[in-house]
Design a protein around this motif. Structure first.
Motif, PDB file in Angstrom:
ATOM      1  N   VAL A 101      26.542   5.025 -14.465  1.00  0.00           N
ATOM      2  CA  VAL A 101      27.310   5.546 -15.594  1.00  0.00           C
ATOM      3  C   VAL A 101      27.794   4.345 -16.409  1.00  0.00           C
ATOM      4  CG1 VAL A 101      29.276   6.941 -16.329  1.00  0.00           C
ATOM      5  CG2 VAL A 101      28.014   7.560 -14.254  1.00  0.00           C
ATOM      6  N   ILE A 102      27.291   4.224 -17.637  1.00  0.00           N
ATOM      7  CA  ILE A 102      27.496   3.027 -18.456  1.00  0.00           C
ATOM      8  C   ILE A 102      28.264   3.383 -19.726  1.00  0.00           C
ATOM      9  CG2 ILE A 102      26.325   1.135 -19.664  1.00  0.00           C
ATOM     10  CD1 ILE A 102      23.920   1.665 -17.749  1.00  0.00           C
ATOM     11  N   HIS A 111      19.906   9.246 -19.820  1.00  0.00           N
ATOM     12  CA  HIS A 111      20.650  10.401 -20.349  1.00  0.00           C
ATOM     13  C   HIS A 111      21.609   9.959 -21.445  1.00  0.00           C
ATOM     14  CE1 HIS A 111      22.379  14.451 -20.206  1.00  0.00           C
ATOM     15  NE2 HIS A 111      23.569  13.877 -20.241  1.00  0.00           N
ATOM     16  N   ASN A 112      21.409  10.487 -22.659  1.00  0.00           N
ATOM     17  CA  ASN A 112      22.291  10.246 -23.816  1.00  0.00           C
ATOM     18  C   ASN A 112      22.304   8.795 -24.263  1.00  0.00           C
ATOM     19  OD1 ASN A 112      22.927  12.928 -23.835  1.00  0.00           O
ATOM     20  ND2 ASN A 112      25.031  12.697 -23.130  1.00  0.00           N
ATOM     21  N   ARG A 165      29.034   6.799 -23.907  1.00  0.00           N
ATOM     22  CA  ARG A 165      28.820   6.787 -22.456  1.00  0.00           C
ATOM     23  C   ARG A 165      27.497   7.471 -22.162  1.00  0.00           C
ATOM     24  NH1 ARG A 165      32.227   9.975 -19.870  1.00  0.00           N
ATOM     25  NH2 ARG A 165      32.425   8.761 -17.953  1.00  0.00           N
ATOM     26  N   PHE A 166      26.733   6.917 -21.242  1.00  0.00           N
ATOM     27  CA  PHE A 166      25.421   7.455 -20.915  1.00  0.00           C
ATOM     28  C   PHE A 166      25.081   7.095 -19.473  1.00  0.00           C
ATOM     29  CE2 PHE A 166      25.194   3.419 -23.082  1.00  0.00           C
ATOM     30  CZ  PHE A 166      24.330   2.655 -22.310  1.00  0.00           C
ATOM     31  N   GLU A 182      30.894   2.066 -15.317  1.00  0.00           N
ATOM     32  CA  GLU A 182      32.033   2.817 -14.799  1.00  0.00           C
ATOM     33  C   GLU A 182      31.810   3.298 -13.377  1.00  0.00           C
ATOM     34  OE1 GLU A 182      32.772   6.004 -17.519  1.00  0.00           O
ATOM     35  OE2 GLU A 182      34.037   4.755 -18.789  1.00  0.00           O
ATOM     36  N   ASN A 183      30.573   3.693 -13.084  1.00  0.00           N
ATOM     37  CA  ASN A 183      30.324   4.302 -11.772  1.00  0.00           C
ATOM     38  C   ASN A 183      28.876   4.083 -11.372  1.00  0.00           C
ATOM     39  OD1 ASN A 183      30.953   5.678  -9.459  1.00  0.00           O
ATOM     40  ND2 ASN A 183      31.083   7.696 -10.392  1.00  0.00           N
ATOM     41  N   ILE A 184      28.646   4.016 -10.071  1.00  0.00           N
ATOM     42  CA  ILE A 184      27.293   3.991  -9.503  1.00  0.00           C
ATOM     43  C   ILE A 184      27.277   5.035  -8.399  1.00  0.00           C
ATOM     44  CG2 ILE A 184      25.514   2.610  -8.378  1.00  0.00           C
ATOM     45  CD1 ILE A 184      26.846   0.110  -9.516  1.00  0.00           C
TER      46      ILE A 184
END
Length: 277
Positions: A180-181, A222-223, A235-236, A168-170
């Motif tokens: 962000v995956i 994370h997560n 999402r993590f 989703e985001n870098i």
């Protein structure tokens, strides 16, 4: 009268602070149309600005880690914040019509002192494990912040048999890249995660063209789940040391299922890596 009492309390607090050498204070910009959020390593106990054209709000009833700064046009001033553990933070604040930064994640190292003198012995006794914990704490807070943001870098997505993998985001922050995956399980079976690896792939030139991959070890995860239940979306965040890619290189995100074959291999162009948010 109330403001005078607060100022007096802060002055007395400084009387107990350890001696400081002359420090150049960082500047934080704010305006009257947006909230500028300041995230501190410990809950805020007290915060005050030196001029009425700046307002710093925080939860006075229940201590929280963040406060909001707003400003009206006028001369620059200063912001003084005391955390629950006695750490003191001081900044120059200025009005700016157009803001390029709305969120400040403030590390403990930015503290200018403490209300109570810190014994030299306690400083020497600080273990490397405690310093690592401070860094982990920052990762946790920043990753949680990124997961709550509605920001995307582009359409980076691939699917296989009801499993959808997307980036989703870098985001670039402090010499590191935050990925962000998201994994969606649209199938009727649970998905047991074996591994999710990120590698850099290089095309070897010459008559015998080949591909070479170099695994990139995350600094922090994370997560990251071990299982994605059917009809569930997770999402993590992966944190990696900053890197950039030339035109003949690309990042490969490889999702592998434990005791299964619903594997996904996704290519991430150098354009996304070299231009993070």
């Amino acid at each position: 009268m109330k403001k005078y009492i607060i100022i007096s309390t802060l002055v007395l607090s400084f009387a107990f602070a350890k001696a400081q050498t002359t420090t150049i204070l960082d500047t934080i910009y704010a305006n009257d149309t947006k909230n500028v959020a300041l995230f501190f390593p410990e809950p805020i106990r007290q915060g005050i600005t030196g001029s009425d054209n700046f307002v710093f709000t925080y939860n006075r009833e229940k201590e929280q880690y963040f406060g909001l700064l707003q400003a009206k046009p006028g001369k620059e001033s200063n912001l003084l914040v005391v955390n629950r553990n006695g750490s003191i933070f001081s900044y120059i604040v200025r009005y700016k019509k157009q803001l390029s930064k709305l969120n400040y994640f403030i590390p403990l190292s930015n503290s200018i002192g403490n209300e109570k003198p810190i014994k030299v012995d306690s400083i020497l006794a600080e273990s490397s494990e405690e310093r690592v914990d401070n860094r982990t704490y920052y990762y946790q807070k920043f990753c949680s912040y990124l997961l709550n943001r509605n920001q995307r870098i582009g359409r980076i997505k691939k699917r296989n048999e009801g499993i959808v993998l997307s980036v989703e985001n870098i985001v670039f922050d402090k010499k590191e890249l935050y990925f962000v995956i998201q994994i969606e399980n649209n199938s009727t079976l649970d998905y047991d995660l074996n591994f999710l690896n990120l590698s850099i792939e290089t095309r070897q030139k010459g008559k015998r063209k080949s591909l070479q991959r170099l695994y990139q070890e995350p600094t922090y995860k994370h997560n990251l789940p071990s299982k994605i239940a059917k009809s569930e979306t997770v999402r993590f965040v992966y944190v990696l040391p900053k890197f950039s890619l030339s035109n003949d290189r690309r990042a490969i995100l490889e999702l592998n299922e434990k005791d299964g074959e619903r594997n996904i291999e996704m290519k991430i162009s150098h354009r996304y890596i070299n231009n993070p948010n």
